[in-house]
Scaffold this motif. Structure first.
Motif, mmCIF file in Angstrom:
data_model
loop_
_atom_site.group_PDB
_atom_site.id
_atom_site.type_symbol
_atom_site.label_atom_id
_atom_site.label_comp_id
_atom_site.label_asym_id
_atom_site.label_seq_id
_atom_site.Cartn_x
_atom_site.Cartn_y
_atom_site.Cartn_z
ATOM 1 N N PHE A 1 -9.055 7.380 -5.281
ATOM 2 C CA PHE A 1 -8.913 8.831 -5.187
ATOM 3 C C PHE A 1 -9.899 9.348 -4.150
ATOM 4 N N LYS A 2 -9.431 10.217 -3.252
ATOM 5 C CA LYS A 2 -10.271 10.718 -2.169
ATOM 6 C C LYS A 2 -10.312 12.243 -2.184
ATOM 7 N N ASP A 3 -11.438 12.799 -1.710
ATOM 8 C CA ASP A 3 -11.522 14.246 -1.557
ATOM 9 C C ASP A 3 -10.927 14.636 -0.203
ATOM 10 N N PRO A 4 -10.850 15.919 0.126
ATOM 11 C CA PRO A 4 -10.232 16.328 1.395
ATOM 12 C C PRO A 4 -10.915 15.764 2.647
ATOM 13 N N THR A 5 -12.185 15.362 2.555
ATOM 14 C CA THR A 5 -12.866 14.789 3.723
ATOM 15 C C THR A 5 -12.584 13.298 3.883
ATOM 16 N N GLY A 6 -11.888 12.700 2.895
ATOM 17 C CA GLY A 6 -11.602 11.270 2.944
ATOM 18 C C GLY A 6 -12.593 10.424 2.159
ATOM 19 N N THR A 7 -13.652 11.061 1.612
ATOM 20 C CA THR A 7 -14.653 10.321 0.833
ATOM 21 C C THR A 7 -14.055 9.897 -0.500
ATOM 22 N N GLU A 8 -14.236 8.619 -0.840
ATOM 23 C CA GLU A 8 -13.752 8.118 -2.124
ATOM 24 C C GLU A 8 -14.508 8.807 -3.252
ATOM 25 N N ARG A 9 -13.771 9.337 -4.235
ATOM 26 C CA ARG A 9 -14.384 10.039 -5.362
ATOM 27 C C ARG A 9 -14.212 9.304 -6.672
ATOM 28 N N GLY A 10 -13.422 8.261 -6.660
ATOM 29 C CA GLY A 10 -13.228 7.485 -7.870
ATOM 30 C C GLY A 10 -12.082 6.529 -7.705
ATOM 31 N N GLY A 11 -11.906 5.721 -8.737
ATOM 32 C CA GLY A 11 -10.805 4.789 -8.663
ATOM 33 C C GLY A 11 -10.677 3.924 -9.898
ATOM 34 N N ILE A 12 -9.619 3.160 -9.881
ATOM 35 C CA ILE A 12 -9.326 2.190 -10.916
ATOM 36 C C ILE A 12 -9.138 0.877 -10.175
ATOM 37 N N ALA A 13 -9.846 -0.164 -10.604
ATOM 38 C CA ALA A 13 -9.816 -1.400 -9.833
ATOM 39 C C ALA A 13 -9.730 -2.641 -10.703
ATOM 40 N N SER A 14 -8.929 -3.591 -10.237
ATOM 41 C CA SER A 14 -8.868 -4.922 -10.800
ATOM 42 C C SER A 14 -9.518 -5.841 -9.768
ATOM 43 N N LEU A 15 -10.541 -6.588 -10.174
ATOM 44 C CA LEU A 15 -11.296 -7.414 -9.241
ATOM 45 C C LEU A 15 -10.849 -8.871 -9.271
ATOM 46 N N ALA A 16 -11.234 -9.616 -8.256
ATOM 47 C CA ALA A 16 -10.833 -11.016 -8.111
ATOM 48 C C ALA A 16 -11.271 -11.873 -9.295
ATOM 49 N N LYS B 1 0.840 -1.192 0.000
ATOM 50 C CA LYS B 1 0.000 0.000 0.000
ATOM 51 C C LYS B 1 0.874 1.240 0.000
ATOM 52 N N LEU B 2 0.491 2.200 -0.873
ATOM 53 C CA LEU B 2 1.153 3.497 -0.924
ATOM 54 C C LEU B 2 0.069 4.551 -0.757
ATOM 55 N N VAL B 3 0.252 5.437 0.195
ATOM 56 C CA VAL B 3 -0.734 6.477 0.465
ATOM 57 C C VAL B 3 -0.097 7.837 0.185
ATOM 58 N N ILE B 4 -0.740 8.601 -0.697
ATOM 59 C CA ILE B 4 -0.287 9.957 -1.001
ATOM 60 C C ILE B 4 -1.161 10.904 -0.184
ATOM 61 N N VAL B 5 -0.540 11.797 0.562
ATOM 62 C CA VAL B 5 -1.284 12.722 1.411
ATOM 63 C C VAL B 5 -1.116 14.153 0.907
ATOM 64 N N ASP B 6 -2.073 15.017 1.287
ATOM 65 C CA ASP B 6 -1.992 16.432 0.929
ATOM 66 C C ASP B 6 -1.189 17.179 2.007
ATOM 67 N N PRO B 7 -0.997 18.499 1.868
ATOM 68 C CA PRO B 7 -0.213 19.248 2.861
ATOM 69 C C PRO B 7 -0.771 19.174 4.284
ATOM 70 N N GLN B 8 -2.070 18.861 4.423
ATOM 71 C CA GLN B 8 -2.660 18.722 5.757
ATOM 72 C C GLN B 8 -2.586 17.278 6.252
ATOM 73 N N ASN B 9 -1.838 16.426 5.549
ATOM 74 C CA ASN B 9 -1.642 15.020 5.885
ATOM 75 C C ASN B 9 -2.914 14.168 5.736
ATOM 76 N N ARG B 10 -3.846 14.610 4.875
ATOM 77 C CA ARG B 10 -5.065 13.836 4.607
ATOM 78 C C ARG B 10 -4.805 12.917 3.422
ATOM 79 N N GLU B 11 -5.282 11.670 3.532
ATOM 80 C CA GLU B 11 -5.125 10.722 2.427
ATOM 81 C C GLU B 11 -5.863 11.232 1.202
ATOM 82 N N ARG B 12 -5.187 11.282 0.056
ATOM 83 C CA ARG B 12 -5.827 11.725 -1.183
ATOM 84 C C ARG B 12 -5.792 10.658 -2.268
ATOM 85 N N ILE B 13 -4.713 9.872 -2.317
ATOM 86 C CA ILE B 13 -4.601 8.783 -3.282
ATOM 87 C C ILE B 13 -4.052 7.566 -2.550
#
Length: 149
Positions: free
Chosen positions: A64-79, A24-36
């Motif tokens: 992809f997450k907004d500043p509140t942490g809500t998922e706004r989209g993504g790219i997924a490979s399923l089982a 897992k790799l988490v990209i955070v914004d300047p306020q340390n909130r998870e964004r990607i």
């Protein structure tokens, strides 16, 4: 040259040449909130501050997450080998999908403000004809191509 770092919480990270291996790799914004979040498997989404469980197992993806942490989209490979690109609105509701389902086919699915207002373009497997279906806000089909008799 092999480099190794020790991170907080006894997590270790190893770099070898130009390769970096992690779950897992988490990209955070300047306020340390998870964004990607890039992960295998991808974690369940957070919608309006609450964890929502996924309908399917996502074996790998980008979230992809907004500043509140809500998922706004993504790219997924399923089982099941499906692959999906999704876009959610600001409330976390699914609004657009581009997908490939190995047992069914591929398509594009869009939702309006109401979940019943949709546009679906679907190309089935095994040479069946593609379809384009539209529904209005009440869920009534307004267009179906090709027209079914």
């Amino acid at each position: 040259m092999i480099a190794s770092w020790t991170l907080p919480k006894a997590t270790s990270l190893t770099a070898m040449g130009d390769s970096l291996r992690l779950h897992k790799l988490v990209i955070v914004d300047p306020q340390n909130r998870e964004r990607i979040v890039i992960a295998a498997p991808i974690p369940d989404p957070i919608v309006s501050g609450k964890v929502a469980h996924r309908r399917n197992i996502v074996t790998a993806g980008i979230q992809f997450k907004d500043p509140t942490g809500t998922e706004r989209g993504g790219i997924a490979s399923l089982a099941d080998s499906s692959f999906v690109v999704g876009i959610d609105d600001e409330t976390g509701r699914e609004r657009a999908h581009l997908y490939y389902l190995p047992k069914r086919g591929s398509g594009l699915y869009l939702q309006g403000e109401k979940e019943t207002e949709t546009v679906s373009l679907f190309i089935p497997l095994k040479g069946a004809n593609p379809t384009l279906e539209m529904t209005d806000k009440t869920g009534k089909k307004t267009q179906l191509l090709p027209n079914q008799r």
